[in-house]
Scaffold this motif. Structure first.
Motif, short mmCIF file in Angstrom:
data_model
loop_
_atom_site.label_atom_id
_atom_site.label_comp_id
_atom_site.label_asym_id
_atom_site.label_seq_id
_atom_site.Cartn_x
_atom_site.Cartn_y
_atom_site.Cartn_z
N ASP A 7 0.72 -1.35 0.03
CA ASP A 7 -0.16 0.12 0.11
C ASP A 7 0.80 1.44 0.02
N GLN A 8 1.84 0.83 0.69
CA GLN A 8 2.72 1.97 0.95
C GLN A 8 3.34 2.63 -0.36
N ILE A 9 4.39 1.64 -1.14
CA ILE A 9 4.06 1.30 -2.59
C ILE A 9 3.03 1.96 -3.20
N GLN A 10 2.40 1.90 -2.82
CA GLN A 10 1.13 2.17 -4.19
C GLN A 10 1.21 3.25 -4.26
N LYS A 11 1.23 4.01 -2.88
CA LYS A 11 1.54 5.86 -2.73
C LYS A 11 2.28 6.67 -2.83
N PHE A 12 3.63 5.59 -2.91
CA PHE A 12 4.85 6.38 -3.25
C PHE A 12 4.58 7.29 -4.63
N HIS A 13 3.83 6.09 -5.19
CA HIS A 13 4.00 5.83 -7.07
C HIS A 13 2.79 7.19 -6.95
N ARG A 14 1.97 6.88 -6.54
CA ARG A 14 0.45 7.68 -6.47
C ARG A 14 0.85 9.41 -6.60
N ASP A 15 1.67 9.57 -5.45
CA ASP A 15 1.83 10.85 -4.66
C ASP A 15 3.74 11.33 -5.84
N GLY A 16 4.42 10.35 -5.47
CA GLY A 16 5.85 11.03 -5.77
C GLY A 16 6.65 11.58 -4.78
N PHE A 17 6.31 10.79 -3.42
CA PHE A 17 7.05 10.81 -2.69
C PHE A 17 6.37 10.09 -1.35
N LEU A 18 7.04 9.68 -0.11
CA LEU A 18 6.55 8.15 1.09
C LEU A 18 7.44 9.02 2.57
N VAL A 19 6.12 9.08 3.08
CA VAL A 19 6.70 9.73 4.64
C VAL A 19 7.03 8.21 4.38
N LEU A 20 8.43 7.74 6.37
CA LEU A 20 8.10 6.66 6.94
C LEU A 20 9.34 7.29 7.67
N GLU A 21 8.05 7.07 8.81
CA GLU A 21 8.63 7.82 9.96
C GLU A 21 8.77 6.79 11.07
N ARG A 22 10.41 7.23 11.75
CA ARG A 22 11.53 6.37 12.74
C ARG A 22 12.39 5.30 11.78
N PHE A 23 12.51 5.63 10.20
CA PHE A 23 12.91 4.71 10.06
C PHE A 23 14.52 4.40 9.88
N PHE A 24 15.28 5.52 11.05
CA PHE A 24 16.38 5.83 11.30
C PHE A 24 15.97 5.49 12.90
N SER A 25 17.15 4.43 13.44
CA SER A 25 17.70 5.38 14.74
C SER A 25 17.64 6.66 15.02
N THR A 26 18.44 6.59 16.88
CA THR A 26 18.11 8.14 17.14
C THR A 26 19.70 7.81 17.34
N GLU A 27 19.93 6.41 17.60
CA GLU A 27 22.04 6.32 17.64
C GLU A 27 22.07 6.39 15.84
N GLU A 28 21.97 5.92 15.42
CA GLU A 28 21.53 6.38 13.74
C GLU A 28 21.77 7.35 13.64
N CYS A 29 21.40 8.53 13.81
CA CYS A 29 20.93 10.36 12.86
C CYS A 29 22.27 10.43 14.18
N ASP A 30 22.07 10.22 15.33
CA ASP A 30 23.59 10.92 16.48
C ASP A 30 24.45 10.31 16.21
N SER A 31 25.09 9.33 15.37
CA SER A 31 25.86 8.75 14.92
C SER A 31 27.08 9.86 13.92
N MET A 32 25.54 10.04 12.88
CA MET A 32 25.81 11.15 11.45
C MET A 32 26.02 12.30 12.08
N ARG A 33 25.07 12.50 12.80
CA ARG A 33 26.07 14.16 13.76
C ARG A 33 27.19 14.42 14.00
#
Length: 291
Positions: A7-33
């Motif tokens: 369903d989400q993949i179809q939504k992506f094809h329909r809208d041209g974008f897709l929001v996936l909340e919490r895809f990466f963890s806080t730790e992963e974000c902090d390691s990049m920062r």
């Protein structure tokens, strides 16, 4: 992170974008920062930011110097600054870590932390769900969107800058490393705007021209009321179709809006335009997303 549904993949094809909340963890974000902090601490300010302007002609050469700096950044880690943060002598008017606009364009190739994120198993799995057969990574950027000065990004389509034949082969992955809100400059999209092709291209100018790139065609006037904001929490991922129209506003808040973004091309049956500013090099051919 939950698996992505059909369903989400179809939504992506329909809208041209897709929001996936919490895809990466806080730790992963902090390691990049924290990794980017280290990169800034070791940053040598590029000489073209340091030259004192004088004559008109020197200013043009200056621009050419910085354009070469941009044009040859595809296989390097380089630094780009917000407007108005340097005085005439090239000294910072505000701390350098607050003056930087973005770092690009090969973090995914040269930095272990960003490389690991770009090729993480969940990104690869998402690529397979989207049906990508031979995805390659073409560029990456760390975007700061500094408090008070993080400039607006006018409405555009990524395929204007990253052109392929056929179209529809470019996909952006945009990762919020801090909450992105309407106040600090989240992304805005026109849903369904990825189906009309592109009207403008940025191409390398012929050698000897006064600028290094030029625009062919023009950006239509978009209706502001068609854009919808996509605020997203830290760790969220926005998938961006190469032809969807999107923008972000000036960051007028007190907080930054850090993001890491990279673009992938489906290489199967696709040709990358020789006129794109970004070109693969012998040192860095576009690496496969799948490892």
């Amino acid at each position: 992170m939950a698996s992505v549904s059909q369903d989400q993949i179809q939504k992506f094809h329909r809208d041209g974008f897709l929001v996936l909340e919490r895809f990466f963890s806080t730790e992963e974000c902090d390691s990049m920062r924290s990794q980017i902090q280290g990169i800034i601490e070791g940053m040598e300010v590029p000489p073209h930011c340091r030259t004192e302007f004088s004559t008109r002609e020197e200013e043009q050469l200056q621009a050419q110097g910085s354009s070469d700096y941009f044009l040859t950044s595809g296989d390097k880690i380089r630094f780009f600054f917000e407007k108005g943060v340097l005085d005439k002598k090239g000294n910072f008017l505000i701390p350098k870590e607050r003056s930087i606009s973005k770092i690009g364009h090969a973090l995914h190739a040269h930095d272990p932390v960003f490389k690991q994120i770009t090729h993480s198993s969940k990104v690869q799995e998402l690529g397979r769900k989207l049906g990508l057969e031979r995805p390659v990574v073409v560029q990456s950027m760390y975007i700061f969107k500094q408090p008070g000065i993080g400039g607006e990004v006018t409405p555009h389509q990524d395929a204007t800058f990253l052109h392929t034949e056929p179209l529809g082969r470019i996909l952006g992955f945009w990762i919020a490393l801090e909450d992105a809100t309407q106040e600090n400059g989240c992304l805005w999209f026109i849903p369904g705007s990825h189906t009309n092709g592109i009207t403008r291209r940025m191409v390398r100018a012929p050698s000897g021209a006064s600028t290094c790139v030029e625009f062919v065609g023009s950006e239509p006037a978009y209706d502001d009321s068609q854009f919808i904001p996509l605020p997203i929490k830290k760790g969220g991922l926005i998938l961006i179709h190469g032809e969807v129209v999107h923008k972000s506003e000036l960051n007028s808040s007190e907080s930054s809006r850090h993001a890491f973004t990279f673009h992938v091309m489906e290489a199967k049956g696709t040709s990358w335009s020789k006129e794109n500013w970004l070109q693969p090099t012998p040192e860095l051919p576009f690496p496969s997303l799948y490892t």
